[in-house]
Design a protein around this motif. Structure first.
Motif, PDB file in Angstrom:
ATOM      1  N   VAL A 158       0.854  -1.187   0.000  1.00  0.00           N
ATOM      2  CA  VAL A 158       0.000   0.000   0.000  1.00  0.00           C
ATOM      3  C   VAL A 158       0.887   1.233   0.000  1.00  0.00           C
ATOM      4  O   VAL A 158       1.786   1.366   0.837  1.00  0.00           O
ATOM      5  CB  VAL A 158      -0.926   0.015   1.235  1.00  0.00           C
ATOM      6  CG1 VAL A 158      -1.773   1.267   1.257  1.00  0.00           C
ATOM      7  CG2 VAL A 158      -1.797  -1.225   1.255  1.00  0.00           C
ATOM      8  N   LEU A 159       0.647   2.123  -0.948  1.00  0.00           N
ATOM      9  CA  LEU A 159       1.436   3.343  -1.066  1.00  0.00           C
ATOM     10  C   LEU A 159       0.770   4.473  -0.287  1.00  0.00           C
ATOM     11  O   LEU A 159      -0.452   4.581  -0.260  1.00  0.00           O
ATOM     12  CB  LEU A 159       1.589   3.740  -2.539  1.00  0.00           C
ATOM     13  CG  LEU A 159       2.263   2.694  -3.422  1.00  0.00           C
ATOM     14  CD1 LEU A 159       2.226   3.128  -4.869  1.00  0.00           C
ATOM     15  CD2 LEU A 159       3.681   2.445  -2.970  1.00  0.00           C
ATOM     16  N   ASP A 160       1.582   5.326   0.333  1.00  0.00           N
ATOM     17  CA  ASP A 160       1.075   6.431   1.137  1.00  0.00           C
ATOM     18  C   ASP A 160       0.548   7.583   0.296  1.00  0.00           C
ATOM     19  O   ASP A 160      -0.344   8.309   0.716  1.00  0.00           O
ATOM     20  CB  ASP A 160       2.177   6.957   2.073  1.00  0.00           C
ATOM     21  CG  ASP A 160       2.634   5.890   3.055  1.00  0.00           C
ATOM     22  OD1 ASP A 160       1.808   5.035   3.434  1.00  0.00           O
ATOM     23  OD2 ASP A 160       3.818   5.916   3.439  1.00  0.00           O
ATOM     24  N   PHE A 203       0.896   9.462  -4.093  1.00  0.00           N
ATOM     25  CA  PHE A 203       1.103   9.212  -5.519  1.00  0.00           C
ATOM     26  C   PHE A 203       2.474   9.689  -5.998  1.00  0.00           C
ATOM     27  O   PHE A 203       2.653   9.983  -7.169  1.00  0.00           O
ATOM     28  CB  PHE A 203      -0.001   9.886  -6.340  1.00  0.00           C
ATOM     29  CG  PHE A 203      -1.324   9.203  -6.181  1.00  0.00           C
ATOM     30  CD1 PHE A 203      -1.584   8.024  -6.848  1.00  0.00           C
ATOM     31  CD2 PHE A 203      -2.296   9.735  -5.368  1.00  0.00           C
ATOM     32  CE1 PHE A 203      -2.800   7.373  -6.709  1.00  0.00           C
ATOM     33  CE2 PHE A 203      -3.523   9.104  -5.216  1.00  0.00           C
ATOM     34  CZ  PHE A 203      -3.772   7.917  -5.884  1.00  0.00           C
ATOM     35  N   ASN A 204       3.441   9.748  -5.117  1.00  0.00           N
ATOM     36  CA  ASN A 204       4.798  10.149  -5.456  1.00  0.00           C
ATOM     37  C   ASN A 204       5.481   8.972  -6.161  1.00  0.00           C
ATOM     38  O   ASN A 204       5.766   7.946  -5.541  1.00  0.00           O
ATOM     39  CB  ASN A 204       5.558  10.545  -4.185  1.00  0.00           C
ATOM     40  CG  ASN A 204       6.950  11.016  -4.464  1.00  0.00           C
ATOM     41  OD1 ASN A 204       7.630  10.507  -5.350  1.00  0.00           O
ATOM     42  ND2 ASN A 204       7.395  11.993  -3.708  1.00  0.00           N
ATOM     43  N   LEU A 205       5.733   9.122  -7.452  1.00  0.00           N
ATOM     44  CA  LEU A 205       6.281   8.026  -8.250  1.00  0.00           C
ATOM     45  C   LEU A 205       7.682   7.623  -7.790  1.00  0.00           C
ATOM     46  O   LEU A 205       8.003   6.426  -7.727  1.00  0.00           O
ATOM     47  CB  LEU A 205       6.298   8.418  -9.724  1.00  0.00           C
ATOM     48  CG  LEU A 205       6.630   7.317 -10.715  1.00  0.00           C
ATOM     49  CD1 LEU A 205       5.674   6.140 -10.567  1.00  0.00           C
ATOM     50  CD2 LEU A 205       6.587   7.856 -12.125  1.00  0.00           C
ATOM     51  N   GLY A 206       8.512   8.582  -7.427  1.00  0.00           N
ATOM     52  CA  GLY A 206       9.862   8.269  -6.958  1.00  0.00           C
ATOM     53  C   GLY A 206       9.841   7.474  -5.665  1.00  0.00           C
ATOM     54  O   GLY A 206      10.590   6.503  -5.504  1.00  0.00           O
ATOM     55  N   ALA A 207       8.978   7.874  -4.742  1.00  0.00           N
ATOM     56  CA  ALA A 207       8.854   7.158  -3.471  1.00  0.00           C
ATOM     57  C   ALA A 207       8.300   5.759  -3.690  1.00  0.00           C
ATOM     58  O   ALA A 207       8.720   4.801  -3.047  1.00  0.00           O
ATOM     59  CB  ALA A 207       7.964   7.944  -2.510  1.00  0.00           C
ATOM     60  N   ALA A 208       7.360   5.631  -4.633  1.00  0.00           N
ATOM     61  CA  ALA A 208       6.782   4.321  -4.942  1.00  0.00           C
ATOM     62  C   ALA A 208       7.838   3.389  -5.526  1.00  0.00           C
ATOM     63  O   ALA A 208       7.927   2.214  -5.157  1.00  0.00           O
ATOM     64  CB  ALA A 208       5.616   4.482  -5.908  1.00  0.00           C
ATOM     65  N   GLU A 209       8.657   3.911  -6.447  1.00  0.00           N
ATOM     66  CA  GLU A 209       9.715   3.110  -7.056  1.00  0.00           C
ATOM     67  C   GLU A 209      10.719   2.648  -6.006  1.00  0.00           C
ATOM     68  O   GLU A 209      11.128   1.489  -5.972  1.00  0.00           O
ATOM     69  CB  GLU A 209      10.430   3.912  -8.153  1.00  0.00           C
ATOM     70  CG  GLU A 209      11.486   3.122  -8.886  1.00  0.00           C
ATOM     71  CD  GLU A 209      12.179   3.928  -9.972  1.00  0.00           C
ATOM     72  OE1 GLU A 209      12.699   3.299 -10.899  1.00  0.00           O
ATOM     73  OE2 GLU A 209      12.201   5.177  -9.891  1.00  0.00           O
ATOM     74  N   ARG A 210      11.095   3.562  -5.111  1.00  0.00           N
ATOM     75  CA  ARG A 210      12.033   3.225  -4.037  1.00  0.00           C
ATOM     76  C   ARG A 210      11.455   2.138  -3.127  1.00  0.00           C
ATOM     77  O   ARG A 210      12.126   1.181  -2.773  1.00  0.00           O
ATOM     78  CB  ARG A 210      12.382   4.470  -3.234  1.00  0.00           C
ATOM     79  CG  ARG A 210      13.368   4.212  -2.124  1.00  0.00           C
ATOM     80  CD  ARG A 210      13.698   5.506  -1.370  1.00  0.00           C
ATOM     81  NE  ARG A 210      14.574   5.247  -0.271  1.00  0.00           N
ATOM     82  CZ  ARG A 210      15.885   5.066  -0.357  1.00  0.00           C
ATOM     83  NH1 ARG A 210      16.475   5.147  -1.539  1.00  0.00           N
ATOM     84  NH2 ARG A 210      16.603   4.814   0.698  1.00  0.00           N
ATOM     85  N   ARG A 211      10.187   2.299  -2.772  1.00  0.00           N
ATOM     86  CA  ARG A 211       9.543   1.331  -1.881  1.00  0.00           C
ATOM     87  C   ARG A 211       9.437  -0.039  -2.547  1.00  0.00           C
ATOM     88  O   ARG A 211       9.670  -1.064  -1.904  1.00  0.00           O
ATOM     89  CB  ARG A 211       8.168   1.845  -1.489  1.00  0.00           C
ATOM     90  CG  ARG A 211       7.438   0.944  -0.542  1.00  0.00           C
ATOM     91  CD  ARG A 211       6.888   1.699   0.630  1.00  0.00           C
ATOM     92  NE  ARG A 211       6.211   0.780   1.505  1.00  0.00           N
ATOM     93  CZ  ARG A 211       4.931   0.856   1.837  1.00  0.00           C
ATOM     94  NH1 ARG A 211       4.207   1.856   1.393  1.00  0.00           N
ATOM     95  NH2 ARG A 211       4.392  -0.022   2.637  1.00  0.00           N
ATOM     96  N   LEU A 212       9.076  -0.065  -3.828  1.00  0.00           N
ATOM     97  CA  LEU A 212       9.000  -1.335  -4.547  1.00  0.00           C
ATOM     98  C   LEU A 212      10.366  -2.016  -4.612  1.00  0.00           C
ATOM     99  O   LEU A 212      10.478  -3.228  -4.402  1.00  0.00           O
ATOM    100  CB  LEU A 212       8.460  -1.115  -5.960  1.00  0.00           C
ATOM    101  CG  LEU A 212       6.961  -0.887  -6.076  1.00  0.00           C
ATOM    102  CD1 LEU A 212       6.602  -0.396  -7.473  1.00  0.00           C
ATOM    103  CD2 LEU A 212       6.207  -2.161  -5.751  1.00  0.00           C
ATOM    104  N   CYS A 213      11.395  -1.250  -4.893  1.00  0.00           N
ATOM    105  CA  CYS A 213      12.744  -1.815  -4.997  1.00  0.00           C
ATOM    106  C   CYS A 213      13.232  -2.352  -3.646  1.00  0.00           C
ATOM    107  O   CYS A 213      13.762  -3.466  -3.575  1.00  0.00           O
ATOM    108  CB  CYS A 213      13.726  -0.781  -5.537  1.00  0.00           C
ATOM    109  SG  CYS A 213      13.495  -0.424  -7.290  1.00  0.00           S
TER     110      CYS A 213
END
Length: 67
Positions: free
Chosen positions: A6-8, A10-20
């Motif tokens: 679950v993402l906090d 819609f920040n794409l950079g933060a989402a990419e970091r969290r996924l990685c």
């Protein structure tokens, strides 16, 4: 059963970091994390560097010459 991420926001950079980082934690290595994300090992390494993810590298003991 797959656990959802679950993402906090819609920040794409933060989402990419969290996924990685999540993929690295689950897989335990770069190759496995890349497979989870559907990318190549090389692309995973580029993302680790780009995102500044602190991922331990295998450190070998220094070679001491017997003289």
């Amino acid at each position: 059963m797959q656990q959802q991420l679950v993402l906090d926001d819609f920040n794409l950079g933060a989402a990419e970091r969290r996924l990685c980082t999540t993929a690295l934690e689950r897989a335990g290595n770069i190759v496995g994390a890349a497979q989870l994300l559907g990318i190549t090992r090389h692309a995973m390494k580029r993302r680790i560097i780009k995102l500044g993810i602190d991922w331990p590298r295998r450190v070998t003991a220094p070679v001491v010459s017997a003289s």
